[in-house]
Design an enzyme around this catalytic site. Structure first.
Site, PDB file in Angstrom:
ATOM      1  N   CYS A  40      14.453   5.734   8.313  1.00 40.16           N
ATOM      2  CA  CYS A  40      15.749   6.084   8.926  1.00 40.16           C
ATOM      3  C   CYS A  40      16.546   7.032   8.038  1.00 40.16           C
ATOM      4  O   CYS A  40      17.327   7.831   8.532  1.00 40.16           O
ATOM      5  CB  CYS A  40      16.550   4.829   9.239  1.00 40.16           C
ATOM      6  SG  CYS A  40      16.799   3.750   7.813  1.00 40.16           S
ATOM      7  N   HIS A  97      20.386   0.322   6.564  1.00 36.83           N
ATOM      8  CA  HIS A  97      19.891   1.206   7.634  1.00 36.83           C
ATOM      9  C   HIS A  97      20.799   2.429   7.738  1.00 36.83           C
ATOM     10  O   HIS A  97      22.011   2.334   7.538  1.00 36.83           O
ATOM     11  CB  HIS A  97      19.911   0.415   8.949  1.00 36.83           C
ATOM     12  CG  HIS A  97      19.383   1.172  10.124  1.00 36.83           C
ATOM     13  ND1 HIS A  97      18.118   1.711  10.155  1.00 36.83           N
ATOM     14  CD2 HIS A  97      19.965   1.493  11.323  1.00 36.83           C
ATOM     15  CE1 HIS A  97      17.932   2.321  11.326  1.00 36.83           C
ATOM     16  NE2 HIS A  97      19.036   2.204  12.035  1.00 36.83           N
ATOM     17  N   CYS A 143      -8.138   4.628   6.367  1.00 38.22           N
ATOM     18  CA  CYS A 143      -9.279   3.875   5.848  1.00 38.22           C
ATOM     19  C   CYS A 143      -8.876   3.201   4.539  1.00 38.22           C
ATOM     20  O   CYS A 143      -8.414   3.859   3.606  1.00 38.22           O
ATOM     21  CB  CYS A 143     -10.467   4.814   5.594  1.00 38.22           C
ATOM     22  SG  CYS A 143     -11.853   3.947   4.816  1.00 38.22           S
ATOM     23  N   HIS A 145     -16.459   0.620   5.968  1.00 33.78           N
ATOM     24  CA  HIS A 145     -15.228   1.415   5.929  1.00 33.78           C
ATOM     25  C   HIS A 145     -14.278   0.869   6.989  1.00 33.78           C
ATOM     26  O   HIS A 145     -14.337   1.235   8.154  1.00 33.78           O
ATOM     27  CB  HIS A 145     -15.523   2.900   6.169  1.00 33.78           C
ATOM     28  CG  HIS A 145     -16.114   3.573   4.974  1.00 33.78           C
ATOM     29  ND1 HIS A 145     -15.357   4.270   4.066  1.00 33.78           N
ATOM     30  CD2 HIS A 145     -17.388   3.596   4.524  1.00 33.78           C
ATOM     31  CE1 HIS A 145     -16.147   4.725   3.104  1.00 33.78           C
ATOM     32  NE2 HIS A 145     -17.387   4.329   3.363  1.00 33.78           N
TER      33      HIS A 145
END
Length: 473
Positions: free
Chosen positions: A121, A424, A48, A35
């Site tokens: 953002c 952005h 995981c 794992h």
């Protein structure tokens, strides 16, 4: 470093670890040790790859928690040494300084930034804008905390897993916690990962770490807050709490869906949509509740990019509002079903505002689909900081008081870059008379001259309460 959603080197480690196992049968023990997990060094959440999920449990020896504590200590010591270095730089600029001089004494900059969790953002700009709309923000901050956990995990920070079940998430609660964190005066940026996790859970189209549209996110966020507030928690309906709060209860039920909440009480307005059949003259009216108005930038201004460009007049917010409310002939694709003619006919459409909201949210439609791609209209649109007069767009202006149609700017969201899936987002917002620029983790003090030059994408105007001059648009 954002797990499977970004093709980063942690994912490569996982893929390399799988290769030796493909040639022979895996034993139960080998299965157990394979794992492969990785940790985000800013939020300390562990993921995981084999389970494709966030890890909540720890090893018997508490190794995950030890790594978290070690990283926290490293970050704290790095931050302390970095702060001394940065202070010298910051003190050279009064605008960008974390220290402000007020009445001769030095005070700390109280605004807190929001960590970017990977192209988030769009969410940060909306959260910072909403946090500076006082009536809205205060309502959530004053709500009692909802305890969703009990037993051993109560009071501890949780590291979420998608298998916890939908009854274990509360958008209202995570939104409340985020707003509470934003004006504490903390020097370090707040990580909104718990809120983002709930967003993933209840708004599937915002899953992953690609850039999203800030306006679309704001609409989904407000709609879901509205729905959850109607549902109530721990047997107490929060719309009941709202009704008891006389300053917010909507006198006329401007509801997007069901009972009024703080969302509709603050952002809710009503449009009258008037359609006239050009063949028989039959008029049809319907009333549409709205939380924001999406305005086109008129086509004649679409090539103007800068404020100082000479070719012709500058586009103003009034031009966009006029284009939205003016009489318009519907084209062939939008023929109106006339009930008198009993068929689709050519017609005209006009919008009037029947009821103005306490907070007027205006979205400038900067993204347009062409044949193959979505283009951005980069035109500068002039907008007022104070005294936006909405009276001329009202259905019955004579019924409104002299001050009730005037609005002052509270926040503005800006999109930098060319495409909707890239670029952005940042936000400017006014707090206690000062303007701040919110750029994810970084918050800087700015001025009105900088704000008015911004190429606005979303504007938040607050209804003026008291008389304070008559400067109008």
């Amino acid at each position: 470093h954002f797990f499977r959603y970004v093709n980063g080197h942690a994912k490569k480690h996982y893929e390399d670890a799988q290769i030796p196992l493909t040639n022979h049968k895996k034993t139960e023990k080998q299965e157990k040790v394979q794992h492969t997990v990785c940790m985000d060094c800013s939020s300390y959440s562990t993921y995981c790859y084999r389970c494709d999920d966030f890890v909540v449990n720890d090893t018997k020896l508490g190794l995950v928690q030890k790594v978290r504590e070690h990283l926290q200590n490293l970050e704290n010591s790095a931050f302390t040494s970095d702060r001394h270095r940065k202070r010298k730089l910051l003190e050279n600029s009064s605008l960008n300084s974390k220290l402000l001089k007020v009445n001769g004494s030095t005070t700390a900059l109280c605004a807190t930034g929001l960590r970017n969790l990977g192209n988030t953002c769009f969410m940060n700009a909306i959260l910072q804008s909403l946090s500076n709309i006082q009536q809205f923000c205060c309502y959530f901050k004053e709500l009692p905390a909802v305890e969703l956990r009990n037993g051993k995990t109560a009071g501890r920070r949780t590291y979420h897993t998608r298998s916890q079940g939908d009854n274990n998430v509360s958008l209202v609660e995570e939104f409340r916690k985020t707003l509470c964190a934003l004006w504490q005066g903390s020097q370090t940026a707040f990580s909104p990962e718990s809120l983002f996790y709930v967003v993933w859970k209840i708004m599937p189209n915002f899953r992953g770490y690609q850039q999203q549209d800030a306006h679309e996110f704001m609409r989904y966020l407000l709609d879901h807050l509205h729905l959850e507030l109607q549902g109530g928690f721990n047997g107490v309906s929060r719309s009941v709490i709202l009704q008891e709060n006389s300053s917010l209860s909507a006198s006329n039920k401007c509801c997007i869906n069901g009972a009024s909440t703080v969302v509709t009480a603050i952002f809710g307005g009503i449009l009258q949509n008037e359609v006239n059949c050009l063949i028989c003259g039959t008029e049809s009216r319907k009333f549409d509740p709205f939380l924001d108005l999406s305005l086109d930038i008129p086509s004649q201004f679409r090539n103007k990019r800068t404020k100082n460009q000479e070719n012709g007049p500058m586009c103003t917010l009034r031009d966009c509002l006029r284009s939205f409310t003016d009489l318009e002939e519907l084209d062939e694709t939008e023929l109106y079903m006339c009930h008198k003619c009993k068929k689709k006919q050519k017609s005209t459409k006009k919008f009037w505002i029947q009821k103005l909201p306490k907070v007027l949210c205006l979205h400038l439609k900067r993204f347009h689909w062409t044949a193959y791609l979505r283009n951005k209209v980069d035109t500068y649109v002039e907008f007022p900081l104070r005294g936006l007069d909405m009276k001329c767009y009202l259905l019955e202006p004579e019924n409104s008081g002299p001050e009730s149609c005037l609005y002052d700017l509270a926040a503005v969201v800006v999109h930098h870059g060319s495409g909707v899936g890239s670029g952005h987002y940042t936000a400017y917002a006014a707090h206690e008379g000062r303007w701040f620029h919110f750029n994810d983790s970084t918050v800087t003090l700015t001025d009105e001259e900088t704000v008015v030059k911004a190429k606005a994408y979303i504007l938040f105007y607050v209804e003026r309460q008291a008389k304070s001059g008559s400067d109008k648009l």
